[in-house]
Write a protein that holds these residues in place. Sequence first.
Motif, PDB file in Angstrom:
ATOM      1  N   LEU A 125       0.712  -1.200   0.211  1.00 53.79           N
ATOM      2  CA  LEU A 125       0.063  -0.256   0.280  1.00 53.79           C
ATOM      3  C   LEU A 125       1.011   1.147   0.147  1.00 53.79           C
ATOM      4  CD1 LEU A 125      -3.755  -0.275   2.485  1.00 53.79           C
ATOM      5  CD2 LEU A 125      -3.500   0.047  -0.266  1.00 53.79           C
ATOM      6  N   PRO A 126       1.701   1.292   1.103  1.00 53.51           N
ATOM      7  CA  PRO A 126       2.594   2.512   1.007  1.00 53.51           C
ATOM      8  C   PRO A 126       3.683   3.073  -0.782  1.00 53.51           C
ATOM      9  CG  PRO A 126       2.887   1.424   2.832  1.00 53.51           C
ATOM     10  CD  PRO A 126       2.373   0.608   2.053  1.00 53.51           C
ATOM     11  N   ILE A 127       3.998   1.789  -1.066  1.00 53.02           N
ATOM     12  CA  ILE A 127       4.899   1.884  -2.116  1.00 53.02           C
ATOM     13  C   ILE A 127       3.456   2.256  -3.696  1.00 53.02           C
ATOM     14  CG2 ILE A 127       5.866   0.938  -4.506  1.00 53.02           C
ATOM     15  CD1 ILE A 127       7.095  -1.390  -1.956  1.00 53.02           C
ATOM     16  N   TYR A 128       1.504   1.790  -3.227  1.00 52.49           N
ATOM     17  CA  TYR A 128       1.121   1.741  -4.951  1.00 52.49           C
ATOM     18  C   TYR A 128       1.122   3.776  -4.230  1.00 52.49           C
ATOM     19  CZ  TYR A 128      -3.165   1.659  -7.063  1.00 52.49           C
ATOM     20  OH  TYR A 128      -3.551   1.887  -8.254  1.00 52.49           O
ATOM     21  N   SER A 129       1.384   3.461  -3.322  1.00 45.69           N
ATOM     22  CA  SER A 129      -0.192   5.423  -2.634  1.00 45.69           C
ATOM     23  C   SER A 129       1.328   6.548  -3.381  1.00 45.69           C
ATOM     24  CB  SER A 129      -0.136   5.172  -0.946  1.00 45.69           C
ATOM     25  OG  SER A 129      -0.677   6.819  -0.897  1.00 45.69           O
ATOM     26  N   THR A 130       2.522   5.435  -3.360  1.00 45.36           N
ATOM     27  CA  THR A 130       3.972   6.814  -3.968  1.00 45.36           C
ATOM     28  C   THR A 130       3.230   6.882  -5.242  1.00 45.36           C
ATOM     29  OG1 THR A 130       5.249   6.452  -1.588  1.00 45.36           O
ATOM     30  CG2 THR A 130       5.997   7.342  -2.876  1.00 45.36           C
ATOM     31  N   SER A 131       3.221   5.856  -5.734  1.00 43.67           N
ATOM     32  CA  SER A 131       3.187   5.915  -7.059  1.00 43.67           C
ATOM     33  C   SER A 131       2.015   6.566  -7.380  1.00 43.67           C
ATOM     34  CB  SER A 131       2.782   4.524  -7.767  1.00 43.67           C
ATOM     35  OG  SER A 131       1.653   3.934  -7.249  1.00 43.67           O
ATOM     36  N   LEU A 132       0.995   6.883  -6.562  1.00 41.26           N
ATOM     37  CA  LEU A 132      -0.746   7.412  -7.030  1.00 41.26           C
ATOM     38  C   LEU A 132       0.194   9.575  -6.511  1.00 41.26           C
ATOM     39  CD1 LEU A 132      -3.163   5.637  -6.327  1.00 41.26           C
ATOM     40  CD2 LEU A 132      -2.281   5.987  -8.141  1.00 41.26           C
TER      41      LEU A 132
ATOM     42  N   ALA B  26       3.470  10.825  -4.665  1.00 40.35           N
ATOM     43  CA  ALA B  26       4.592  11.211  -4.193  1.00 40.35           C
ATOM     44  C   ALA B  26       4.416  12.355  -3.259  1.00 40.35           C
ATOM     45  CB  ALA B  26       5.708  11.777  -5.511  1.00 40.35           C
ATOM     46  N   SER B  27       4.011  13.237  -3.717  1.00 36.13           N
ATOM     47  CA  SER B  27       4.348  14.653  -2.426  1.00 36.13           C
ATOM     48  C   SER B  27       3.116  14.106  -1.009  1.00 36.13           C
ATOM     49  CB  SER B  27       3.690  16.007  -3.520  1.00 36.13           C
ATOM     50  OG  SER B  27       2.445  15.744  -3.392  1.00 36.13           O
ATOM     51  N   ASN B  28       2.524  13.214  -1.540  1.00 34.53           N
ATOM     52  CA  ASN B  28       1.724  13.275   0.555  1.00 34.53           C
ATOM     53  C   ASN B  28       1.113  11.898   0.568  1.00 34.53           C
ATOM     54  OD1 ASN B  28       0.476  13.870   2.529  1.00 34.53           O
ATOM     55  ND2 ASN B  28      -1.063  15.448   1.800  1.00 34.53           N
ATOM     56  N   PRO B  29       1.520  10.331   0.157  1.00 31.68           N
ATOM     57  CA  PRO B  29       1.741   9.153  -0.188  1.00 31.68           C
ATOM     58  C   PRO B  29       0.657   8.456   1.049  1.00 31.68           C
ATOM     59  CG  PRO B  29       3.590   9.601   0.917  1.00 31.68           C
ATOM     60  CD  PRO B  29       2.978  10.697   0.160  1.00 31.68           C
ATOM     61  N   ALA B  30       0.704   9.481   2.278  1.00 35.08           N
ATOM     62  CA  ALA B  30      -0.339   9.052   2.752  1.00 35.08           C
ATOM     63  C   ALA B  30      -1.787   8.883   3.063  1.00 35.08           C
ATOM     64  CB  ALA B  30       0.044   9.662   4.580  1.00 35.08           C
ATOM     65  N   VAL B  31      -1.986  10.099   2.191  1.00 37.22           N
ATOM     66  CA  VAL B  31      -3.450  10.472   1.818  1.00 37.22           C
ATOM     67  C   VAL B  31      -4.110   8.900   1.327  1.00 37.22           C
ATOM     68  CG1 VAL B  31      -4.591  11.763   0.382  1.00 37.22           C
ATOM     69  CG2 VAL B  31      -3.113  12.596   1.756  1.00 37.22           C
ATOM     70  N   PHE B  32      -3.867   8.455   0.398  1.00 37.64           N
ATOM     71  CA  PHE B  32      -4.519   7.682   0.402  1.00 37.64           C
ATOM     72  C   PHE B  32      -4.335   6.201   1.225  1.00 37.64           C
ATOM     73  CE2 PHE B  32      -4.006   3.112  -1.935  1.00 37.64           C
ATOM     74  CZ  PHE B  32      -5.250   3.161  -3.068  1.00 37.64           C
ATOM     75  N   VAL B  33      -3.109   6.229   1.697  1.00 41.94           N
ATOM     76  CA  VAL B  33      -3.116   4.887   2.480  1.00 41.94           C
ATOM     77  C   VAL B  33      -4.254   4.939   3.610  1.00 41.94           C
ATOM     78  CG1 VAL B  33      -2.124   3.635   4.229  1.00 41.94           C
ATOM     79  CG2 VAL B  33      -0.796   4.453   2.152  1.00 41.94           C
TER      80      VAL B  33
ATOM     81  N   PRO C 105       3.377  -3.341  -7.266  1.00 46.61           N
ATOM     82  CA  PRO C 105       2.330  -4.126  -5.917  1.00 46.61           C
ATOM     83  C   PRO C 105       1.355  -5.378  -6.661  1.00 46.61           C
ATOM     84  CG  PRO C 105       2.795  -1.951  -6.342  1.00 46.61           C
ATOM     85  CD  PRO C 105       3.985  -2.468  -7.165  1.00 46.61           C
ATOM     86  N   LEU C 106       1.006  -4.520  -7.765  1.00 51.80           N
ATOM     87  CA  LEU C 106      -0.590  -5.429  -9.025  1.00 51.80           C
ATOM     88  C   LEU C 106       0.223  -7.297  -8.397  1.00 51.80           C
ATOM     89  CD1 LEU C 106      -3.047  -5.970  -9.643  1.00 51.80           C
ATOM     90  CD2 LEU C 106      -1.935  -5.261 -11.798  1.00 51.80           C
ATOM     91  N   ALA C 107       1.467  -7.831  -9.437  1.00 55.37           N
ATOM     92  CA  ALA C 107       1.865  -8.963  -9.557  1.00 55.37           C
ATOM     93  C   ALA C 107       2.027  -9.689  -8.187  1.00 55.37           C
ATOM     94  CB  ALA C 107       3.416  -8.291 -10.426  1.00 55.37           C
TER      95      ALA C 107
END
Length: 477
Positions: A275-282, A284-291, A409-411
């Motif tokens: 989740l943190p890696i995928y969120s960063t790809s969405l 990068a400036s604020n990855p905690a929002v998606f998580v 992450p999907l794989a």
Amino acid sequence: MGSADGPTAEEPDGGSRKTRDTAVSERLFRFLVAGYAVSSYGTFLNMVALNLFVYETTGRALAMGLFMAVRLASGFVAGLVVGGLLARFSAKSIMLWANVGQGAVMLLLILAPDSLVTGALMAVSVVIGACGTLFMVALRSSIPEMVGEDRRAWANSLSITGRSMAMVAGFASAGVVVSLVGYTAAFLLDMATFVICAVTVALLPIAGGKGAGSEAGAGGASGASGAGKGEKEAKSGPRWRPVAFLALAAAPGLGLMVALRGVDAFGSSSHNAALPIYSTSLDASNPAVFVSAFWCVWALGNIGAQQVIQRYSQRTGKTVGALGFGYGTVVMSAAFIAAFAGFPLAVTAVIALIAGAADGLTEVAYTSHLQTLPATLRGHAFGLSATFENLGFGVGMILVAAALDRFSPLAVVGWSHGAAIVVAVVFLLRVAALRRAEPAGPMGPAGGAGRAGLRKEEAVEGRPDRGDRDGAEVSRG
């Protein structure tokens, strides 16, 4: 809760007395769940605060991994011994001292000088991991004695709801608490939550654990022999651990169910790490929002499912059973895979909601089904289950962390949760085969459950070995 010299079900006030006893036990259990929810908030708060503190103190990401590994290993060991502890001590004492231990070790961390902080952190990881498992197993294995066999699905759903709400509050507030008041205040708050839970446990009359076997058999005509058997089993203590292994091995439906739980934990490690890696790809400036948003929506789905399950149980007197666990695992795993497929955020929110609802269904179904075991084996089964879960999650975190360096992450999530889907399908086919074989048995289509003279506790417990409906066929009269 009735006694031998009190009114029976045939007497005028027998039904009203049973209703009053049920209302009292449910009210007391609600207080216990409130205390459990408070301590769960502390648990999820310290999962964030402690990891941040470990990284800030050591400056190494490897230290965070070591901290988590020690925590999981402690839970693994605790799962192996908790069955023997429940045979010797009451569930109330285990739950009480589990909270006291967690509160004490947090105080140790607060008071530790700088030169001993690393050692205190290791002590925290050991105690938190072990005591968390001890409390959870003691609580879940004792629910049938606390609220009655026919109310265990309601009680499981209520406790899971409390924990889910605590998880949202703990994760959501951890960053705010640490940034506003600092680590020491966060640890003090964490310690206070364990103290509150310990006080709640100390003030409530909690059944289960030592003597549970005799309590379960004391209500029927064979109460005296049941009490003697329970006392003998309690004295045997650790010798019951291999019996629990043999019970799972001799009951293919139940053994495979516990194995599926371990594989499911392996899958859970993948989405937690990805989740943190995928969120960063969405973003990068604020990855905690998606998580944060993902877990909040997941929790809403989980809580919603608990409300539906509670109402279903109250209206029908049935539990979701082993099939609900199998189907729920398939839906949950498929939803977590889809969450990393790159769908629009609105679609991903719906997927997270479905994943949370399915997760809630599997949790209630699994816990309720293990509670159909006899009281003398229940603690061992839940302990072994906790061991499998910690093992699956711990091994998964190691393998997933390595895989995420090379694959998307999907794989990684697809492989991990795909394994859970495969095992879940095997489990569902096994349960279906066992049920199809029922009419061929000597007792007829009911498998003997409807034969005259069947003791009430046998009917309620059902047949865990074949994955039946947890006694749902039993008349409430």
